[in-house]
Design an enzyme around this catalytic site. Structure first.
Site, mmCIF file in Angstrom:
data_model
loop_
_atom_site.group_PDB
_atom_site.id
_atom_site.type_symbol
_atom_site.label_atom_id
_atom_site.label_comp_id
_atom_site.label_asym_id
_atom_site.label_seq_id
_atom_site.Cartn_x
_atom_site.Cartn_y
_atom_site.Cartn_z
ATOM 1 N N ARG A 110 0.856 -1.186 0.000
ATOM 2 C CA ARG A 110 0.000 0.000 0.000
ATOM 3 C C ARG A 110 0.893 1.237 0.000
ATOM 4 N NH1 ARG A 110 -2.790 2.923 4.811
ATOM 5 N NH2 ARG A 110 -3.638 4.639 3.588
ATOM 6 N N HIS A 155 -3.273 10.960 0.678
ATOM 7 C CA HIS A 155 -2.743 10.677 2.021
ATOM 8 C C HIS A 155 -2.231 12.008 2.593
ATOM 9 C CE1 HIS A 155 -1.267 7.249 4.713
ATOM 10 N NE2 HIS A 155 -0.940 8.351 5.350
ATOM 11 N N GLU A 200 -7.749 8.049 6.233
ATOM 12 C CA GLU A 200 -8.132 8.529 7.571
ATOM 13 C C GLU A 200 -8.787 9.911 7.562
ATOM 14 O OE1 GLU A 200 -5.106 8.359 10.532
ATOM 15 O OE2 GLU A 200 -4.826 6.209 10.366
ATOM 16 N N ASN A 343 -7.512 1.378 9.682
ATOM 17 C CA ASN A 343 -6.241 1.655 10.365
ATOM 18 C C ASN A 343 -6.486 1.616 11.865
ATOM 19 O OD1 ASN A 343 -5.177 2.168 7.856
ATOM 20 N ND2 ASN A 343 -4.675 4.316 8.246
ATOM 21 N N TYR A 345 -4.369 1.337 15.811
ATOM 22 C CA TYR A 345 -3.110 1.292 16.558
ATOM 23 C C TYR A 345 -3.282 1.056 18.046
ATOM 24 C CZ TYR A 345 -0.749 3.103 12.405
ATOM 25 O OH TYR A 345 -0.241 3.240 11.145
ATOM 26 N N GLU A 416 -3.510 -0.444 8.080
ATOM 27 C CA GLU A 416 -2.350 -0.011 8.874
ATOM 28 C C GLU A 416 -2.477 -0.562 10.280
ATOM 29 O OE1 GLU A 416 -1.453 4.196 9.216
ATOM 30 O OE2 GLU A 416 -1.949 4.518 7.102
HETATM 31 C C1 NOJ Z 1 -1.861 6.898 10.266
HETATM 32 C C2 NOJ Z 1 -1.404 7.561 9.015
HETATM 33 O O1 NOJ Z 1 -2.122 7.084 7.930
HETATM 34 C C3 NOJ Z 1 0.077 7.470 8.765
HETATM 35 O O2 NOJ Z 1 0.413 8.413 7.812
HETATM 36 C C4 NOJ Z 1 0.819 7.656 10.061
HETATM 37 O O3 NOJ Z 1 2.186 7.746 9.868
HETATM 38 C C5 NOJ Z 1 0.460 6.533 10.992
HETATM 39 N N1 NOJ Z 1 -0.956 6.608 11.276
HETATM 40 C C6 NOJ Z 1 1.208 6.533 12.297
HETATM 41 O O4 NOJ Z 1 0.947 7.670 13.018
#
Ligand code: NOJ
Length: 523
Positions: A110, A155, A200, A343, A345, A416
């Protein structure tokens, strides 16, 4: 490819594997080999974004994006006063990047197109052939290597001329985004079969227009954030429908959008008000984008509409700060995705709140009305926002699956997921993070029946992490930002991921903290 002998599991591990297979499979998290495996049709990949790795900011005819302009004008905005002028220099080192991807053995890459590399002013009256060729070469090389390019059109690198007109708060930008997307489909649609319109939009709109942590810190809380949300969604729908009509019959590709979410959990699961706060958080941050696209009824979720309308009324506005879609727009948005790009985290603990010290008035934060906290037991090895809570990813895909019936038919792809640290190739925390999050996904797939069909690590390599500059690292490959060649070196997490991709299982003992790995043998 890395030779398999170089990373061969030891005898004890093989013995454990065969015993597990004989026993029908069972393993504790953090030891042995996962009892479940990733299905054959599950794709593994790695992710990057143009501004974060490419560099070459003014080379080959490229025009400026707001990230170029803003960081040149405000050099102290990033933690280390850096910018993306060179970054990992993928503009010159893309063939090395592709070799790195091949070594991982993944099926997908990606990446994003820099809008101003192919359209220097953002508009299609001036097409930059050198930029066009740059991406075409990359896509050709990927396809030749049997790696599926998954391409994000936007992006966060808005052409500077459009940002000067308000960026996504200006509804006209939607037209120009459609022109750019059409050009990209025309130029690359023979090679690219998986497209992502926007990355995002939730975090992007919130951070550019409300919290001011992304360029150009527009400072329009509570108002700009919703105009951006609304126009981003409309831009996505416009491009999805345009592809569907003009390109899909021939090109047969898939189009979606990347939505981001932390998992929202009640601070005290026994308190109904905390349970409600967690749900409100998810609806205001994820449902606001997902509901118009993936729900059966379409439009913003009812709770979102009510919250923003009520607060707007209380604040004396004669109209809601959250714009309304027309019936045609609701219809265009509903079902405008061929898969769910997610995405994820970290997770948050939520409880109700009327006002917190960092909230602006008006603001999306105040409209949401929840206080965000973290659990002290969740480790935070790098960035001050990324707390490790692996079960969060399982809970989140279950939340999606329960909220949107369409996800029985179209899959979720994790576009992600990854961990920050402060550098070095012995990245044990990252190895654990990937093992543990991927294991939770295996549970979501096999025990909860969630339709998850892909996983992309963030990130292939260390990069320009927006406001954090180069102070934190996300890569499977380390990049030496002090060397002119931007030398890339695989980290332990790269070897570990390659092993997961190859075996389609997680071997929790593959990289042992005590033993490390003979990395020279793997070059
Ligand atoms: C989401 C974003 O899409 C990406 O650009 C970023 O570096 C990562 N999160 C980590 O923060």
């Amino acid at each position: 490819m890395w030779s398999s002998s170089a990373v061969a599991p030891n005898t004890a591990v093989l013995l454990t594997l065969s015993l597990l297979q004989l026993a029908g499979g069972s393993s504790d998290v953090n030891s042995g080999i996962s009892n479940y495996s990733f299905p054959d049709d599950f794709i593994f990949g790695v992710s990057t974004a143009a501004f974060q790795i490419e560099g070459g900011w003014n080379e080959g005819g490229k025009g400026e994006s707001i990230w170029d302009t803003y960081l040149h004008e405000h050099p102290t905005v990033t933690k280390d006063h850096s910018n993306g002028d060179v970054a990992a220099d993928s503009y010159h080192h893309y063939m090395e990047d592709i070799e790195m991807i091949k070594k991982l053995g993944v099926q997908g890459y990606r990446m994003s197109i820099s809008w101003t590399r192919i359209l220097p002013n953002g508009t299609d009256n001036n097409i930059n052939q050198e930029g066009v060729k740059y991406y075409r070469t990359i896509f050709e090389e990927l396809v030749k290597a049997n790696i599926t390019p998954v391409v994000t059109l936007y992006h966060w690198d808005m052409p500077t001329p459009f940002m000067n007109l308000g960026g996504w708060t200006n509804a006209k930008v939607v037209d120009y985004f459609e022109d750019y997307a059409r050009l990209a489909f025309n130029l690359y649609g023979d090679l690219v079969k998986m497209w992502l319109t926007l990355n995002e939009p939730h975090f992007h709109c919130f951070s550019v227009y409300e919290t001011d942590v992304l360029a150009p810190a527009f400072n329009a809380p509570g108002l700009g954030v919703y105009l951006c949300t609304h126009n981003s969604l409309l831009a996505h729908a416009r491009v999805y429908r345009m592809y569907e009509k003009e390109f899909k019959p021939d090109q047969k590709g898939k189009v979606s959008i990347v939505l981001d979410a932390s998992m929202g959990l009640p601070k005290d699961p026994n308190k109904p008000e905390d349970v409600e706060a967690a749900e409100n958080y998810l609806q205001m941050n994820l449902g606001m984008f997902a509901h118009p696209i993936y729900s059966e009824e379409g439009d913003y979720p009812r709770v979102v509409r009510e919250k923003v309308n009520n607060m707007s009324r209380l604040q004396g506005y004669s109209r809601s700060r959250l714009p309304y879609f027309t019936d045609e727009e609701v219809t265009a948005l509903r079902g405008s995705a061929d898969f769910f790009g997610l995405n994820h985290y970290t997770s948050e603990l939520l409880s109700p709140s009327v006002m917190e010290p960092n909230w602006k008035v008006p603001s999306l934060a105040q409209d949401t009305g929840v206080k965000m906290e973290t659990d002290p037991s969740w480790p935070m090895p790098g960035a001050d926002w990324l707390y490790v809570y692996p079960p969060g990813i399982r809970k989140l895909v279950n939340w999606l699956q329960n909220n949107y019936k369409i996800l029985k038919k179209i899959p979720i792809i994790i576009t992600e997921n990854g961990l920050t640290d402060f550098g070095g190739t012995k990245d044990y925390d990252r190895v654990d993070y990937y093992n543990d999050y991927l294991y939770q996904l295996l549970l979501a797939i096999h025990e909860d029946g969630c339709n998850v069909k892909g996983y992309f690590c963030w990130s292939l390599m260390d990069d320009m992490e927006w406001g954090d500059g180069y102070t934190i690292k996300f890569g499977l490959y380390s990049v030496d930002f002090n060397s002119p060649n931007r030398t890339r070196t695989p980290k332990l997490s790269a070897y570990n991921y390659a092993n997961i991709v190859r075996t389609r299982r997680i071997d929790f003992d593959y990289i042992k903290r005590s033993e490390g790995l003979n990395t020279t043998a793997l070059k």
